[in-house]
Scaffold this motif. Sequence first.
Motif, PDB file in Angstrom:
ATOM      1  N   GLY A  63      34.259  38.208  46.359  1.00  0.00           N
ATOM      2  CA  GLY A  63      35.447  38.820  45.774  1.00  0.00           C
ATOM      3  C   GLY A  63      36.721  38.112  46.187  1.00  0.00           C
ATOM      4  N   PHE A  64      36.797  37.723  47.443  1.00  0.00           N
ATOM      5  CA  PHE A  64      37.974  37.005  47.929  1.00  0.00           C
ATOM      6  C   PHE A  64      38.091  35.648  47.230  1.00  0.00           C
ATOM      7  CE2 PHE A  64      40.010  34.006  50.849  1.00  0.00           C
ATOM      8  CZ  PHE A  64      41.172  34.682  51.159  1.00  0.00           C
ATOM      9  N   SER A  65      36.972  34.920  47.128  1.00  0.00           N
ATOM     10  CA  SER A  65      36.999  33.606  46.476  1.00  0.00           C
ATOM     11  C   SER A  65      37.398  33.728  45.015  1.00  0.00           C
ATOM     12  CB  SER A  65      35.623  32.945  46.577  1.00  0.00           C
ATOM     13  OG  SER A  65      35.272  32.708  47.926  1.00  0.00           O
ATOM     14  N   ALA A  66      36.827  34.735  44.318  1.00  0.00           N
ATOM     15  CA  ALA A  66      37.132  34.906  42.897  1.00  0.00           C
ATOM     16  C   ALA A  66      38.582  35.302  42.694  1.00  0.00           C
ATOM     17  CB  ALA A  66      36.202  35.962  42.295  1.00  0.00           C
ATOM     18  N   GLY A  67      39.096  36.211  43.536  1.00  0.00           N
ATOM     19  CA  GLY A  67      40.493  36.626  43.423  1.00  0.00           C
ATOM     20  C   GLY A  67      41.457  35.480  43.665  1.00  0.00           C
ATOM     21  N   CYS A  68      41.167  34.660  44.683  1.00  0.00           N
ATOM     22  CA  CYS A  68      42.033  33.511  44.972  1.00  0.00           C
ATOM     23  C   CYS A  68      41.949  32.468  43.860  1.00  0.00           C
ATOM     24  CB  CYS A  68      41.646  32.886  46.312  1.00  0.00           C
ATOM     25  SG  CYS A  68      42.153  33.845  47.760  1.00  0.00           S
ATOM     26  N   TYR A 125      42.285  53.199  38.236  1.00  0.00           N
ATOM     27  CA  TYR A 125      41.199  52.761  37.364  1.00  0.00           C
ATOM     28  C   TYR A 125      40.492  51.496  37.857  1.00  0.00           C
ATOM     29  CZ  TYR A 125      43.525  56.001  34.202  1.00  0.00           C
ATOM     30  OH  TYR A 125      44.098  57.118  33.648  1.00  0.00           O
ATOM     31  N   GLY A 126      40.960  50.926  38.960  1.00  0.00           N
ATOM     32  CA  GLY A 126      40.363  49.689  39.436  1.00  0.00           C
ATOM     33  C   GLY A 126      41.149  48.476  38.982  1.00  0.00           C
ATOM     34  N   SER A 127      40.946  47.383  39.678  1.00  0.00           N
ATOM     35  CA  SER A 127      41.783  46.203  39.456  1.00  0.00           C
ATOM     36  C   SER A 127      41.159  45.170  38.539  1.00  0.00           C
ATOM     37  CB  SER A 127      42.118  45.540  40.796  1.00  0.00           C
ATOM     38  OG  SER A 127      40.929  45.145  41.468  1.00  0.00           O
ATOM     39  N   ARG A 128      39.829  45.134  38.458  1.00  0.00           N
ATOM     40  CA  ARG A 128      39.199  44.033  37.716  1.00  0.00           C
ATOM     41  C   ARG A 128      39.592  44.037  36.244  1.00  0.00           C
ATOM     42  NH1 ARG A 128      32.737  43.179  37.271  1.00  0.00           N
ATOM     43  NH2 ARG A 128      32.905  45.282  36.377  1.00  0.00           N
ATOM     44  N   GLY A 129      39.507  45.187  35.589  1.00  0.00           N
ATOM     45  CA  GLY A 129      39.818  45.246  34.168  1.00  0.00           C
ATOM     46  C   GLY A 129      41.262  44.903  33.876  1.00  0.00           C
ATOM     47  N   LEU A 130      42.188  45.475  34.665  1.00  0.00           N
ATOM     48  CA  LEU A 130      43.614  45.206  34.443  1.00  0.00           C
ATOM     49  C   LEU A 130      43.937  43.737  34.663  1.00  0.00           C
ATOM     50  CD1 LEU A 130      45.444  48.262  36.056  1.00  0.00           C
ATOM     51  CD2 LEU A 130      45.694  47.459  33.702  1.00  0.00           C
ATOM     52  N   ALA A 131      43.424  43.183  35.749  1.00  0.00           N
ATOM     53  CA  ALA A 131      43.712  41.782  36.043  1.00  0.00           C
ATOM     54  C   ALA A 131      43.144  40.864  34.967  1.00  0.00           C
ATOM     55  CB  ALA A 131      43.149  41.413  37.411  1.00  0.00           C
ATOM     56  N   THR A 132      41.942  41.163  34.500  1.00  0.00           N
ATOM     57  CA  THR A 132      41.329  40.325  33.475  1.00  0.00           C
ATOM     58  C   THR A 132      42.082  40.422  32.156  1.00  0.00           C
ATOM     59  OG1 THR A 132      39.165  40.641  34.532  1.00  0.00           O
ATOM     60  CG2 THR A 132      39.176  39.814  32.275  1.00  0.00           C
ATOM     61  N   VAL A 133      42.494  41.634  31.785  1.00  0.00           N
ATOM     62  CA  VAL A 133      43.295  41.805  30.570  1.00  0.00           C
ATOM     63  C   VAL A 133      44.636  41.086  30.718  1.00  0.00           C
ATOM     64  CG1 VAL A 133      44.529  43.483  29.146  1.00  0.00           C
ATOM     65  CG2 VAL A 133      42.188  43.950  29.874  1.00  0.00           C
ATOM     66  N   GLY A 134      45.232  41.173  31.906  1.00  0.00           N
ATOM     67  CA  GLY A 134      46.494  40.486  32.145  1.00  0.00           C
ATOM     68  C   GLY A 134      46.367  38.989  31.964  1.00  0.00           C
ATOM     69  N   LEU A 135      45.307  38.393  32.529  1.00  0.00           N
ATOM     70  CA  LEU A 135      45.108  36.954  32.373  1.00  0.00           C
ATOM     71  C   LEU A 135      44.794  36.591  30.920  1.00  0.00           C
ATOM     72  CD1 LEU A 135      43.159  35.460  35.417  1.00  0.00           C
ATOM     73  CD2 LEU A 135      45.460  34.973  34.626  1.00  0.00           C
ATOM     74  N   SER A 136      44.066  37.452  30.235  1.00  0.00           N
ATOM     75  CA  SER A 136      43.798  37.203  28.816  1.00  0.00           C
ATOM     76  C   SER A 136      45.094  37.223  28.012  1.00  0.00           C
ATOM     77  CB  SER A 136      42.825  38.249  28.271  1.00  0.00           C
ATOM     78  OG  SER A 136      41.588  38.203  28.960  1.00  0.00           O
ATOM     79  N   THR A 137      46.025  38.085  28.420  1.00  0.00           N
ATOM     80  CA  THR A 137      47.328  38.126  27.764  1.00  0.00           C
ATOM     81  C   THR A 137      48.116  36.849  28.032  1.00  0.00           C
ATOM     82  OG1 THR A 137      47.359  40.539  28.023  1.00  0.00           O
ATOM     83  CG2 THR A 137      49.455  39.463  27.512  1.00  0.00           C
ATOM     84  N   VAL A 265      37.493  33.930  33.784  1.00  0.00           N
ATOM     85  CA  VAL A 265      36.076  34.018  34.127  1.00  0.00           C
ATOM     86  C   VAL A 265      35.914  34.512  35.563  1.00  0.00           C
ATOM     87  CG1 VAL A 265      33.959  32.700  34.453  1.00  0.00           C
ATOM     88  CG2 VAL A 265      35.411  32.244  32.474  1.00  0.00           C
ATOM     89  N   ALA A 266      36.697  33.944  36.488  1.00  0.00           N
ATOM     90  CA  ALA A 266      36.613  34.369  37.888  1.00  0.00           C
ATOM     91  C   ALA A 266      36.972  35.838  38.032  1.00  0.00           C
ATOM     92  CB  ALA A 266      37.523  33.506  38.751  1.00  0.00           C
ATOM     93  N   SER A 267      37.997  36.284  37.321  1.00  0.00           N
ATOM     94  CA  SER A 267      38.428  37.672  37.403  1.00  0.00           C
ATOM     95  C   SER A 267      37.376  38.618  36.836  1.00  0.00           C
ATOM     96  CB  SER A 267      39.753  37.844  36.657  1.00  0.00           C
ATOM     97  OG  SER A 267      40.203  39.183  36.713  1.00  0.00           O
ATOM     98  N   ALA A 268      36.757  38.229  35.739  1.00  0.00           N
ATOM     99  CA  ALA A 268      35.780  39.104  35.081  1.00  0.00           C
ATOM    100  C   ALA A 268      34.481  39.218  35.865  1.00  0.00           C
ATOM    101  CB  ALA A 268      35.491  38.594  33.681  1.00  0.00           C
ATOM    102  N   LEU A 269      34.121  38.189  36.629  1.00  0.00           N
ATOM    103  CA  LEU A 269      32.838  38.164  37.323  1.00  0.00           C
ATOM    104  C   LEU A 269      32.919  38.564  38.794  1.00  0.00           C
ATOM    105  CD1 LEU A 269      31.291  34.852  35.918  1.00  0.00           C
ATOM    106  CD2 LEU A 269      30.939  37.192  35.120  1.00  0.00           C
ATOM    107  N   ARG A 270      34.076  38.961  39.269  1.00  0.00           N
ATOM    108  CA  ARG A 270      34.221  39.166  40.716  1.00  0.00           C
ATOM    109  C   ARG A 270      33.631  40.469  41.210  1.00  0.00           C
ATOM    110  NH1 ARG A 270      40.760  39.852  40.915  1.00  0.00           N
ATOM    111  NH2 ARG A 270      40.962  41.591  39.477  1.00  0.00           N
ATOM    112  N   GLY A 271      33.374  41.449  40.340  1.00  0.00           N
ATOM    113  CA  GLY A 271      32.798  42.709  40.780  1.00  0.00           C
ATOM    114  C   GLY A 271      33.831  43.610  41.433  1.00  0.00           C
ATOM    115  N   ALA A 272      33.364  44.607  42.157  1.00  0.00           N
ATOM    116  CA  ALA A 272      34.248  45.573  42.812  1.00  0.00           C
ATOM    117  C   ALA A 272      34.314  45.276  44.295  1.00  0.00           C
ATOM    118  CB  ALA A 272      33.753  46.998  42.593  1.00  0.00           C
ATOM    119  N   PRO A 273      35.519  45.329  44.907  1.00  0.00           N
ATOM    120  CA  PRO A 273      35.629  45.061  46.329  1.00  0.00           C
ATOM    121  C   PRO A 273      35.125  46.243  47.134  1.00  0.00           C
ATOM    122  CG  PRO A 273      37.745  45.757  45.505  1.00  0.00           C
ATOM    123  CD  PRO A 273      36.819  45.692  44.325  1.00  0.00           C
ATOM    124  N   PRO A 274      34.635  46.002  48.358  1.00  0.00           N
ATOM    125  CA  PRO A 274      34.301  47.125  49.221  1.00  0.00           C
ATOM    126  C   PRO A 274      35.562  47.889  49.578  1.00  0.00           C
ATOM    127  CG  PRO A 274      34.274  45.073  50.464  1.00  0.00           C
ATOM    128  CD  PRO A 274      34.444  44.710  49.016  1.00  0.00           C
TER     129      PRO A 274
END
Length: 292
Positions: A63-68, A125-137, A265-274
């Motif tokens: 998750g850290f690698s994908a987020g960075c 609602y969690g960060s993965r969806g918002l971040a991925t939509v943001g990057l898609s925008t 791609v990195a944002s969409a595949l990172r999963g949920a953080p602990p």
Amino acid sequence: AALWAAFLFTFLFALNRGPDIGWSSPTVLTLFSASAALVVVFVFVELRNAYPTVRLGLFRIWGFSAGCTASFSTFVGQQASTFLMPFYLQVALALSARTAGVLMTTVPFAMALVAPVSGRLSDRYGSRGLATVGLSTVLAALVLLSQVTTAGQGHAPIIGTLMLLGVGIGMFQSPNNSFIFGSVPREQYGVASGFIATMRTAGSSLGITLWGTIVTSRLASQGFNGSLQAAVGNPAIRGEVTPVFLDGVHLAMYGAMAVVFIGIVASALRGAPPLSPAGPAFATSRARATDT
């Protein structure tokens, strides 16, 4: 820190000088070789140091690698707009530097409106969806910029596209930073904050140099060495430089799209953080502090 700074300097300086003195020149080849050696030495020293400047072991956390990766890709990609658009506004649209600067404030204005809201939504609602939509925008905005950047374009499409870009960046940053903090133990929050700052600085520096190099290389290939700055203040040659400059801008935009797509791609595949010991709200507050 000195090794990292030396690596960035030699690598970026080589990219900067390549269009002017030739990519196969001894100076450029020496700089690239030195930058490669410096980064190898940097990694070796950091891995063997009991108190490293950069804790590379954190990259074992997916998750850290994908987020960075997503963060770095965003800062590299957005510079195709941040760095090149002021030149476009002055060269292709013949605007003054003051007017171009005012139009460019559209991006941070949109970011300032969206970022606080996206941070709160990521808590719920969690960060993965918002971040991925943001990057898609952001990607969509770059696609539009590659289409609306023409010599005869009006102001409205440019302003609208820049606002869309700011919305995408603002939607991405706070949730992504929150995710990065949530992926590491609480005692590593300071290190995570440093990584985020490093991604911002290194990504922006690389983006400015990379996209600027593409444009200047395009100009140099057509015999317009150094003519971009001259075209800003000399309308007599602006008409000759503009078509070549726009070709370079569009090439840079295409490159930025590819880089941002990697971030998506990195944002969409990172999963949920602990769940961090401090809870998501604390991580989000730390994340918002790093946005500035």
